[in-house]
Design a protein around this motif. Sequence first.
Motif, PDB file in Angstrom:
ATOM      1  N   GLY A  61       0.817  -0.974  -0.472  1.00 53.46           N
ATOM      2  CA  GLY A  61      -0.035   0.067  -0.004  1.00 53.46           C
ATOM      3  C   GLY A  61       1.352   1.339  -0.116  1.00 53.46           C
ATOM      4  O   GLY A  61       2.286   1.234  -0.430  1.00 53.46           O
ATOM      5  N   GLY A  62       0.308   2.181   0.180  1.00 52.71           N
ATOM      6  CA  GLY A  62       0.868   3.261   0.225  1.00 52.71           C
ATOM      7  C   GLY A  62       0.908   4.449  -1.178  1.00 52.71           C
ATOM      8  O   GLY A  62       0.406   3.839  -2.125  1.00 52.71           O
ATOM      9  N   SER A  63       2.000   5.432  -0.837  1.00 53.72           N
ATOM     10  CA  SER A  63       1.901   6.278  -2.002  1.00 53.72           C
ATOM     11  C   SER A  63       3.008   6.444  -2.930  1.00 53.72           C
ATOM     12  O   SER A  63       4.518   6.477  -2.102  1.00 53.72           O
ATOM     13  N   VAL A  64       3.146   6.411  -4.033  1.00 53.20           N
ATOM     14  CA  VAL A  64       4.910   6.788  -5.081  1.00 53.20           C
ATOM     15  C   VAL A  64       4.392   8.512  -5.290  1.00 53.20           C
ATOM     16  O   VAL A  64       4.528   8.711  -5.993  1.00 53.20           O
ATOM     17  N   ARG A  65       5.487   8.859  -4.589  1.00 53.74           N
ATOM     18  CA  ARG A  65       5.503  10.429  -5.176  1.00 53.74           C
ATOM     19  C   ARG A  65       7.549  10.102  -5.721  1.00 53.74           C
ATOM     20  O   ARG A  65       8.255   9.584  -5.765  1.00 53.74           O
ATOM     21  N   PRO A  66       7.383  11.294  -7.139  1.00 53.89           N
ATOM     22  CA  PRO A  66       8.646  11.610  -7.155  1.00 53.89           C
ATOM     23  C   PRO A  66       9.565  12.811  -6.348  1.00 53.89           C
ATOM     24  O   PRO A  66       9.147  13.056  -5.597  1.00 53.89           O
ATOM     25  N   GLY A  67      10.802  12.010  -6.033  1.00 56.13           N
ATOM     26  CA  GLY A  67      11.715  13.335  -5.118  1.00 56.13           C
ATOM     27  C   GLY A  67      12.527  14.281  -6.495  1.00 56.13           C
ATOM     28  O   GLY A  67      11.821  14.274  -7.857  1.00 56.13           O
ATOM     29  N   HIS A  68      13.570  15.140  -5.694  1.00 59.84           N
ATOM     30  CA  HIS A  68      13.889  16.276  -6.482  1.00 59.84           C
ATOM     31  C   HIS A  68      15.526  15.255  -7.552  1.00 59.84           C
ATOM     32  O   HIS A  68      16.475  14.491  -6.987  1.00 59.84           O
ATOM     33  N   ASP A  69      15.337  15.807  -8.977  1.00 54.68           N
ATOM     34  CA  ASP A  69      16.536  15.098  -9.677  1.00 54.68           C
ATOM     35  C   ASP A  69      17.805  16.303  -9.829  1.00 54.68           C
ATOM     36  O   ASP A  69      17.232  16.660  -8.561  1.00 54.68           O
ATOM     37  N   PHE A  70      19.105  15.318  -9.667  1.00 56.87           N
ATOM     38  CA  PHE A  70      20.554  15.050  -9.312  1.00 56.87           C
ATOM     39  C   PHE A  70      21.193  14.869 -10.750  1.00 56.87           C
ATOM     40  O   PHE A  70      20.597  13.509 -10.925  1.00 56.87           O
ATOM     41  N   PRO A  71      22.450  15.458 -10.802  1.00 57.82           N
ATOM     42  CA  PRO A  71      22.787  15.399 -11.456  1.00 57.82           C
ATOM     43  C   PRO A  71      24.039  13.641 -11.027  1.00 57.82           C
ATOM     44  O   PRO A  71      24.165  13.737  -9.992  1.00 57.82           O
ATOM     45  N   MET A  72      23.884  12.688 -12.026  1.00 59.42           N
ATOM     46  CA  MET A  72      24.756  11.442 -11.399  1.00 59.42           C
ATOM     47  C   MET A  72      25.514  10.864 -12.527  1.00 59.42           C
ATOM     48  O   MET A  72      24.800  10.470 -13.342  1.00 59.42           O
ATOM     49  N   GLN A  73      27.302  10.751 -12.810  1.00 56.73           N
ATOM     50  CA  GLN A  73      27.386  10.671 -13.404  1.00 56.73           C
ATOM     51  C   GLN A  73      27.469  11.241 -15.318  1.00 56.73           C
ATOM     52  O   GLN A  73      26.930  10.209 -16.432  1.00 56.73           O
ATOM     53  N   GLY A  74      26.279  12.106 -15.022  1.00 57.08           N
ATOM     54  CA  GLY A  74      26.629  13.110 -15.805  1.00 57.08           C
ATOM     55  C   GLY A  74      24.860  12.864 -16.645  1.00 57.08           C
ATOM     56  O   GLY A  74      24.682  12.998 -17.887  1.00 57.08           O
ATOM     57  N   ARG A  75      23.975  12.530 -16.162  1.00 60.17           N
ATOM     58  CA  ARG A  75      22.469  11.998 -16.006  1.00 60.17           C
ATOM     59  C   ARG A  75      22.264  12.875 -15.311  1.00 60.17           C
ATOM     60  O   ARG A  75      22.788  12.885 -14.111  1.00 60.17           O
ATOM     61  N   MET A  76      20.635  12.850 -15.683  1.00 63.33           N
ATOM     62  CA  MET A  76      19.554  13.602 -14.394  1.00 63.33           C
ATOM     63  C   MET A  76      19.132  12.378 -14.173  1.00 63.33           C
ATOM     64  O   MET A  76      18.625  11.829 -15.122  1.00 63.33           O
ATOM     65  N   THR A  94      13.006   3.072  -2.151  1.00 65.10           N
ATOM     66  CA  THR A  94      13.383   4.313  -2.433  1.00 65.10           C
ATOM     67  C   THR A  94      13.393   3.603  -4.159  1.00 65.10           C
ATOM     68  O   THR A  94      15.208   2.004  -4.397  1.00 65.10           O
ATOM     69  N   VAL A  95      13.785   3.456  -5.365  1.00 65.67           N
ATOM     70  CA  VAL A  95      14.647   3.117  -6.906  1.00 65.67           C
ATOM     71  C   VAL A  95      14.707   4.774  -7.346  1.00 65.67           C
ATOM     72  O   VAL A  95      13.878   5.867  -7.942  1.00 65.67           O
ATOM     73  N   VAL A  96      15.964   4.910  -7.747  1.00 64.00           N
ATOM     74  CA  VAL A  96      16.051   5.960  -8.536  1.00 64.00           C
ATOM     75  C   VAL A  96      16.651   5.551  -9.791  1.00 64.00           C
ATOM     76  O   VAL A  96      17.249   4.525 -10.600  1.00 64.00           O
ATOM     77  N   LEU A  97      15.750   6.491 -11.005  1.00 66.13           N
ATOM     78  CA  LEU A  97      15.777   6.317 -12.266  1.00 66.13           C
ATOM     79  C   LEU A  97      16.395   7.680 -13.528  1.00 66.13           C
ATOM     80  O   LEU A  97      16.173   8.833 -12.926  1.00 66.13           O
ATOM     81  N   PRO A  98      16.770   7.375 -14.649  1.00 65.98           N
ATOM     82  CA  PRO A  98      17.450   8.510 -15.247  1.00 65.98           C
ATOM     83  C   PRO A  98      16.193   9.278 -15.819  1.00 65.98           C
ATOM     84  O   PRO A  98      15.217   8.695 -15.890  1.00 65.98           O
TER      85      PRO A  98
END
Length: 107
Positions: A61-76, A94-98
């Motif tokens: 259950g629960g809700s999924v929300r996006p966080g703040h974009d950040f640069p990592m190894q030349g990609r946002m 949490t999962v971090v995606l391009p």
Amino acid sequence: MSHKLIPTPQLGAAMALVQLLTEFPDLPHASWSVDQSTGILSGHIHNATFDALTEYASMLGGSVRPGHDFPMQGRMMRPHNLHTVWRDVQVGVTVVLPVPVQTAVAA
């Protein structure tokens, strides 16, 4: 002399994690940590897709929300966070995606 077990915020989260891994063994693998003062259970799904996070959301259950974009190894990059309460324990996964590349349209 008897030793009385003093409850800590971590104990409930640790027990919830054992139950989670036992009841849902097919959920995508994650790295887990427990905050020592708040008892919040945090998971990070590595090398996954958004679908891996939605599997957790469908089970917990629960809700999924996006966080703040950040640069990592030349990609946002953008973290996507699931917040829920499961077995009386606050859980965050949490999962971090391009960030999808926007296609520029010629004017």
